[in-house]
Scaffold this active site. Sequence first.
Site, short mmCIF file in Angstrom:
data_model
loop_
_atom_site.label_atom_id
_atom_site.label_comp_id
_atom_site.label_asym_id
_atom_site.label_seq_id
_atom_site.Cartn_x
_atom_site.Cartn_y
_atom_site.Cartn_z
N ASP A 8 -2.41 -9.96 -2.21
CA ASP A 8 -0.39 -10.58 -1.63
C ASP A 8 0.10 -11.34 -2.49
O ASP A 8 -1.33 -12.70 -2.50
CB ASP A 8 -0.68 -11.03 -0.22
CG ASP A 8 -1.36 -9.63 0.33
OD1 ASP A 8 -2.21 -9.16 0.68
OD2 ASP A 8 -1.00 -10.05 1.90
N GLU A 39 4.75 -8.36 -0.29
CA GLU A 39 5.49 -8.70 1.21
C GLU A 39 5.65 -10.28 0.93
O GLU A 39 6.52 -10.84 2.03
CB GLU A 39 4.78 -8.13 2.15
CG GLU A 39 3.77 -9.47 2.42
CD GLU A 39 3.55 -8.76 4.23
OE1 GLU A 39 4.06 -7.91 5.35
OE2 GLU A 39 2.33 -9.22 4.35
N ASN A 40 5.03 -11.35 0.14
CA ASN A 40 5.45 -12.58 0.50
C ASN A 40 5.61 -12.99 -0.30
O ASN A 40 5.58 -14.23 -1.06
CB ASN A 40 3.80 -13.33 0.83
CG ASN A 40 2.95 -12.81 2.40
OD1 ASN A 40 2.24 -12.39 1.94
ND2 ASN A 40 3.17 -12.78 3.21
N HIS A 68 6.02 -8.43 6.82
CA HIS A 68 6.72 -8.80 5.88
C HIS A 68 8.10 -8.50 5.30
O HIS A 68 8.90 -9.04 4.77
CB HIS A 68 6.32 -10.58 5.13
CG HIS A 68 5.35 -11.61 6.30
ND1 HIS A 68 6.37 -12.74 7.26
CD2 HIS A 68 4.05 -11.56 6.15
CE1 HIS A 68 5.77 -12.69 7.70
NE2 HIS A 68 4.25 -13.14 7.03
N HIS A 151 -2.72 -2.55 5.74
CA HIS A 151 -2.20 -4.02 5.78
C HIS A 151 -2.62 -3.98 7.66
O HIS A 151 -1.92 -4.19 8.51
CB HIS A 151 -0.81 -3.97 5.52
CG HIS A 151 -0.52 -5.51 5.43
ND1 HIS A 151 -0.69 -6.26 4.24
CD2 HIS A 151 0.13 -6.27 6.32
CE1 HIS A 151 0.19 -6.96 4.97
NE2 HIS A 151 0.90 -6.93 5.51
FE FE2 Z 1 1.42 -9.03 6.16
#
Ligand code: FE2
Length: 276
Positions: A8, A39-40, A68, A151
């Site tokens: 991530d 996603e971050n 996210h 995830h």
């Molecule tokens: Fe997550």
Amino acid sequence: MNLLFIGDIVGRPGRDLIRQGLAGLVDRFAIDFVIANGENAAAGFGITREIGEELLARGVDVLTSGNHIWDKKEAIDYIGTEPRLLRPANYPAGVPGRGSYVGRTAQGRAVAVINVMGRVHMPPLDNPFTVVLQEVQAARERTPIVFVDFHAEATSEKIAMGWHLDGRVTAVIGTHTHVQTADERILPGGTAYLTDVGMTGPHDGIIGVERGPALARFLTAMPSRFETASGDPRLNAVVIDADDASGRARSIERIALTRDALVELGAPSEREAPVR
Ligand code: FE2
């Protein structure tokens, strides 16, 4: 072939690590295909078109995600136009975007990437264990190299997914907790497994955010606004060597590098320096 999966990517510190170190990492490990969970990537929450394009331009072949993915509103439109950005395949039918993608290495070998999300301590989606089988079946009609980003929060659910897919895919690698686990192995059927690949971002906070507000939430149980942390940037990743013909994993190697170690790894060694 060698697959690189980057844990991530969190905010600017995570993106800076990609900019500073991805090319060197690809070189050093003779990587054929790069997958990263993004996603971050936008200030710790979600992804934007600009950031997605930047990561793809820097050498990431496919971006995976998770809970996210919708944090930045523009991602809803972006994901409809960018097939290399995945959302979990087990969102309900009709949700924008796709949960799988088949890319190609520079040598023209096809690599399938599938993204699914767990349901333990997570938003309730469709059953990832049944949805993933449909995705795997479709992928295997196109290539024996199939990579799965699961995830999920719970170690039990992730290990269960590893055994569920053993012998059916090249690798099942977990994301979401931002903490790298040390249980990498090749399961008996030839599937590389790791419960969580970890986080590429600031490691001096609390899973990527500044300590103060995160700790305050635990102390007071009141809402607090989280900001991305900045210190101690580290890259967490995994390299999987897969047999091209069978898709079976031959080896799995965990990578956890500080920024300095990452930059040094990519720098030409003295031995390779031009002789004068
Ligand atoms: Fe997550």
